[in-house]
Write a protein that holds these residues in place. Structure first.
Motif, short mmCIF file in Angstrom:
data_model
loop_
_atom_site.label_atom_id
_atom_site.label_comp_id
_atom_site.label_asym_id
_atom_site.label_seq_id
_atom_site.Cartn_x
_atom_site.Cartn_y
_atom_site.Cartn_z
N VAL A 349 0.86 -1.18 0.00
CA VAL A 349 0.00 0.00 0.00
C VAL A 349 0.89 1.23 0.00
O VAL A 349 1.82 1.35 0.81
CB VAL A 349 -0.97 0.02 1.20
CG1 VAL A 349 -0.27 -0.09 2.53
CG2 VAL A 349 -1.85 1.25 1.14
N SER A 361 -6.61 7.36 -7.90
CA SER A 361 -6.77 6.15 -8.69
C SER A 361 -5.62 5.95 -9.66
O SER A 361 -5.22 4.82 -9.94
CB SER A 361 -8.09 6.21 -9.47
OG SER A 361 -8.14 5.21 -10.46
N GLN A 364 -3.13 3.36 -8.51
CA GLN A 364 -3.44 1.96 -8.20
C GLN A 364 -3.25 1.10 -9.44
O GLN A 364 -3.53 1.52 -10.56
CB GLN A 364 -4.86 1.81 -7.66
CG GLN A 364 -5.10 0.41 -7.07
CD GLN A 364 -6.49 0.24 -6.47
OE1 GLN A 364 -7.45 0.86 -6.91
NE2 GLN A 364 -6.58 -0.60 -5.45
N LYS A 365 -2.77 -0.09 -9.23
CA LYS A 365 -2.50 -1.03 -10.31
C LYS A 365 -3.71 -1.16 -11.24
O LYS A 365 -4.84 -1.29 -10.80
CB LYS A 365 -2.15 -2.40 -9.71
CG LYS A 365 -1.88 -3.49 -10.73
CD LYS A 365 -1.60 -4.82 -10.04
CE LYS A 365 -1.38 -5.93 -11.05
NZ LYS A 365 -1.15 -7.23 -10.39
N SER A 367 -5.12 0.97 -13.15
CA SER A 367 -6.06 2.08 -13.09
C SER A 367 -6.52 2.51 -14.48
O SER A 367 -5.69 2.69 -15.39
CB SER A 367 -5.41 3.28 -12.40
OG SER A 367 -6.18 4.45 -12.59
N SER A 381 -2.29 -1.34 -3.76
CA SER A 381 -3.18 -0.61 -2.87
C SER A 381 -2.70 0.82 -2.66
O SER A 381 -1.49 1.10 -2.69
CB SER A 381 -3.27 -1.32 -1.52
OG SER A 381 -4.07 -0.60 -0.60
N VAL A 382 -3.65 1.73 -2.43
CA VAL A 382 -3.33 3.11 -2.08
C VAL A 382 -4.13 3.50 -0.84
O VAL A 382 -5.13 2.88 -0.50
CB VAL A 382 -3.62 4.08 -3.24
CG1 VAL A 382 -2.72 3.79 -4.42
CG2 VAL A 382 -5.09 4.02 -3.65
N PHE A 418 -11.76 3.50 -9.34
CA PHE A 418 -10.73 2.60 -8.83
C PHE A 418 -10.88 1.20 -9.41
O PHE A 418 -11.99 0.66 -9.45
CB PHE A 418 -10.79 2.52 -7.31
CG PHE A 418 -10.45 3.80 -6.61
CD1 PHE A 418 -9.12 4.15 -6.43
CD2 PHE A 418 -11.44 4.66 -6.17
CE1 PHE A 418 -8.79 5.34 -5.79
CE2 PHE A 418 -11.12 5.85 -5.53
CZ PHE A 418 -9.79 6.20 -5.35
N LEU A 424 -8.29 -0.65 -1.03
CA LEU A 424 -7.89 0.68 -0.55
C LEU A 424 -7.69 0.61 0.96
O LEU A 424 -8.49 -0.02 1.66
CB LEU A 424 -8.95 1.72 -0.87
CG LEU A 424 -9.34 1.92 -2.34
CD1 LEU A 424 -10.43 2.99 -2.44
CD2 LEU A 424 -8.15 2.28 -3.19
#
Length: 619
Positions: A349, A361, A364-365, A367, A381-382, A418, A424
C-alpha cells in the motif's frame, strides 16, 4: 579443498578490507536470479573479482568512487550454499569474502498478504511499550533516552510490541503496521525513524534484526500479519553512504538546497513545466532527508533487493510505502513490479496523499486513469486520504448538499474510478494527522460513528494506536508529539495500564469494548470484506447503505448475507421509513444489532438516536 578453504580464511583475516557487503546474504531459488552485491572498502575497486564454486559473475561495475564495487552474480539453479568472492591483484588472491545463499522458507514465494478481510493496527514503536530497558540508549547512536522530552526517544521497542500481541489480537486487529524500525541515527527526532541511516539494520534502541524476525514469528503464531513501513524516496542525512557516496548521482543534488514543492500533480499533469516536475521529484523532502535517485540502476537495484531481503529474512506479510509518489514514477513502478513478481500475492500500500479520486486512482494497479497516459504503477493498494479528510470533519457538520453525510456519500460515488476499491487502505487518522478524539472532543458517540463506518465500507480499515482507549492529541498546538503520545501502561512506572481491563478507566473500557466488539465481529464477515455496496442519498444528515452478496449466483441461499448500516449525524432523533430501501431489504424481516445483539424490525421504520450508527445483520 581443505587447504584452499584454510587459505581463504587466513587471507581474509590477513588482508580483508571490506567494511560492508550488501545484501549481507541472499536466498537460492528466487524468481529473479540476478543478484547485485555492493562491496564497500578502501580502494576496493582496484581488485579483480572472481568466485569459488563456479558461481557465475555476469557483471562487475565500478564507479567514480574507488571504495565501491558492484558485483552481479547469476544464482539460477544454484542450491543453498556458502561460497567465496576472490579479490585479486595481478592474478594473485589478496583476500576473500565468504557469502551465503540460504534456503528459503517453504512456500515463501506464494505467501499470503493482507487484504480487505484484515484490520490494520498502526503503532509508533517508540511510543507503544518499553519491553527491554537495557536498549533505551545505545553507545553507537547519537540521541539518547529522554522520556521527559516530548519529541525525544521514549524507549518503546520490539519486545514491547511482542509483550502486547494478545492485546492487539483482542482488539480485533489482524495486521500490524509499525512505523520504520531501521536505524535512524539523527541527533534529534530519531524516534520518527523515516530518516534512516542503515537500511539493513534494526535500530539498536528497538532491538536487533533477530528480534524483528522473532516478532514476525510470534505474530504468525497468533494469526497476525506484519507490515513493514518501507521508505524508497529518501534516507537520513547521517546514512553511512552520505559520507562517501557510491556515485555523485546516488542522491539528487542541487547547487543550493532545494526542497520538493510537494505538487505531485505534476506527474500526470500534461501542462506541467519540466522545472516544476524536477523539483517535485528530485527535491529533498526535508533538509535531513537526502532524496534518492531511483533512476540510477545501481540505486534502484539496491532498494529493490533490500526490500526483498527484508521480506525473505524476516518473513513479512506486506509493505506500507512512505511518500510513494515522490519518487520517479517509472523507477518506483519497476521497484514495485520486481517485488510482486517475486511474491505474486504480496500486498503493497502506497502513501499517495492526493485529495482527488482520479489522481489517487492513477496510482493503483491497472487504473483506468493511468491507462490514459499508458501508465501502470503495479501498486496493489493506495491510502484513501479523501475518506480520511471527510472522517476528520463530517461528524461535526450539519448536513447540506455537500457537508455532513453527503461528504461521505460523494466519496463513495466516485468508487468507479478505482480498479479495486476493496484494496484501498481506509482510515480516519494516522501518525501525521490530528487524532479523531481531539477533533470530536472525546465524544464517544462520534468515535463510534467513525469506527462503524470504517468497519463496514469497502477497503482495509486501519486504526491508530490509542484511539481505542480515547487517546486524543492536538497537532496544531502540540506538534507531532501531541499525536504520538506514549500508550499508558507501556512503561513500568505508568499509573494506568490500559493494556488490561482492570487497568483501564471506565471511560477507556467503554472505548475499548466497543472497538473490540465491532472489529472482532468484522473478522468473519466476508460480506463486508468483499461484498457489494448500495447506498442511498443522505436526507436530513442521515445516511444508509447495504453490504451484500445476494447477487452473486455462486452464493447459496443459506450463505447469502446482507448488512444494513444506518447513520444519524443530526442532533435530533430520526425515524426512517424502510420502504425506501426495499430493493435491498427484500424479504428480510429483522436485523440484529451487531453491538447490542438486539433484534430490530426492519419492515416499516427504524428509529435512530442522535449522533448514532446502527449496524444490522439482516435476517
Amino acid at each position: 579443498m581443505k587447504k584452499l578453504l584454510l587459505f581463504f580464511l587466513i587471507s581474509s583475516t590477513m588482508f580483508a578490507q571490506i567494511e560492508r557487503i550488501e545484501p549481507p546474504f541472499w536466498y537460492a531459488g528466487m524468481h529473479n536470479p540476478e543478484l547485485q552485491i555492493m562491496v564497500y572498502g578502501k580502494n576496493i575497486s582496484k581488485y579483480n573479482v572472481s568466485t569459488s564454486n563456479s558461481i557465475p559473475i555476469t557483471k562487475v561495475e565500478r564507479t567514480e568512487n574507488p571504495n565501491y564495487i558492484f558485483v552481479t552474480i547469476n544464482t539460477k539453479n544454484i542450491p543453498p550454499k556458502d561460497f567465496y568472492f576472490l579479490f585479486k591483484e595481478n592474478e594473485k588472491v589478496i583476500f576473500t569474502q565468504k557469502y551465503s545463499l540460504k534456503q528459503r522458507r517453504e512456500n515463501s514465494a506464494v505467501r499470503k498478504s493482507f487484504d480487505a478481510s484484515d484490520m490494520m493496527y498502526l503503532i509508533m514503536p517508540d511510543r507503544f511499550a518499553n519491553g527491554y530497558l537495557k536498549n533505551d540508549s545505545d553507545k553507537l547512536t547519537t540521541e539518547k533516552y529522554n522520556r521527559e522530552l516530548p519529541e525525544g526517544r521514549h524507549g518503546g521497542d520490539i519486545q514491547g510490541v511482542i509483550n502486547h500481541l494478545d492485546y492487539i489480537a483482542a482488539l480485533g486487529a489482524t495486521t500490524l503496521w509499525i512505523t520504520p524500525l531501521c536505524e535512524d541515527n539523527e541527533a534529534v527526532y530519531s524516534y520518527h525513524s523515516y530518516a534512516q541511516t542503515d537500511v539493513y539494520k534494526i535500530d539498536p534502541r528497538y532491538g536487533t534484526n533477530e528480534d524483528y524476525t522473532r516478532l514476525a514469528t510470534e505474530m504468525h503464531k497468533k494469526n497476525l500479519k506484519l507490515v513493514m513501513d518501507y521508505v524508497t524516496n529518501h534516507w537520513g542525512l547521517q546514512h553511512w553512504m552520505m559520507k562517501d557516496l557510491p556515485t555523485q548521482d546516488w542522491i539528487h543534488q542541487f547547487e543550493n538546497f532545494t526542497q520538493t514543492n510537494h505538487r505531485r500533480t505534476v506527474i500526470h499533469d500534461i501542462n506541467a513545466s519540466k522545472s516544476d516536475t524536477k523539483i517535485c521529484m528530485d527535491g529533498w523532502f526535508a533538509p535531513s532527508m537526502p532524496d534518492l535517485n531511483q533512476t540510477n540502476p545501481l540505486v534502484l537495484n539496491y532498494l529493490t533487493q533490500n526490500a526483498i531481503w527484508w521480506i525473505e529474512s524476516s518473513n513479512l506479510d506486506g509493505f506500507r510505502v512512505d511518500t510513494y509518489n515522490y519518487a520517479d514514477p517509472i523507477a518506483i513502478t519497476k521497484w514495485t513490479k520486481a517485488i510482486t513478481d517475486e511474491y505474486p500475492n504480496f500486498n503493497i500500500v502506497g502513501e499517495i496523499s492526493m485529495r482527488d479520486q482520479a489522481q489517487l486512482s492513477y496510482w493503483q494497479k491497472d487504473s483506468p486513469i493511468g491507462k490514459i497516459q499508458n501508465f501502470n504503477s503495479h501498486l496493489p493498494s493506495v491510502m484513501d486520504f479523501i475518506l480520511s479528510d471527510a472522517l476528520l470533519t463530517v461528524f461535526n457538520e450539519d448536513g447540506n448538499w455537500e457537508s455532513g453525510m453527503a461528504k461521505v456519500y460523494n466519496n463513495f460515488a466516485n468508487d468507479f474510478l478505482f480498479p479495486n476499491v476493496n484494496n484501498l487502505l481506509i482510515f480516519a487518522e494516522n501518525h501525521d494527522t490530528n487524532r479523531i478524539n481531539h477533533v470530536y472532543k472525546n465524544d464517544i458517540e462520534k468515535y463510534k460513528m467513525t469506527m462503524s463506518l470504517l468497519a463496514t465500507v469497502r477497503g482495509i480499515p486501519q486504526l491508530y494506536y490509542g484511539s481505542e482507549i480515547g487517546m486524543a492529541g492536538n497537532k496544531d498546538d502540540g506538534g507531532d508529539a501531541a499525536i504520538r503520545q506514549d500508550f499508558p501502561g507501556g512503561w513500568e512506572a505508568d499509573p494506568i495500564n490500559a493494556f488490561t481491563k482492570e487497568g483501564r478507566t471506565q471511560g477507556q473500557n467503554e472505548y475499548f469494548d466497543f472497538t473490540s466488539k465491532l472489529f472482532n465481529w468484522r473478522k468473519n464477515k466476508s460480506v463486508v470484506h468483499f461484498g457489494k455496496m448500495t447506498h442511498y442519498i443522505p436526507e436530513d444528515n442521515t445516511y444508509v447503505y447495504f453490504r451484500y452478496n445476494a447477487t452473486d449466483p455462486s452464493v447459496s441461499e443459506l450463505a447469502k448475507q446482507s448488512v444494513m448500516v444506518l447513520f444519524n449525524n443530526s442532533s435530533e432523533t430520526k425515524t426512517l421509513k424502510t420502504d425506501r430501501f426495499v430493493e435491498n431489504i427484500g424479504n428480510f424481516k429483522t436485523g440484529k444489532d451487531v453491538i447490542t445483539d438486539k433484534i430490530i424490525d426492519v419492515t416499516k421504520e427504524i428509529t435512530l438516536e442522535p449522533k448514532s450508527a446502527l449496524i444490522l445483520e439482516l435476517k
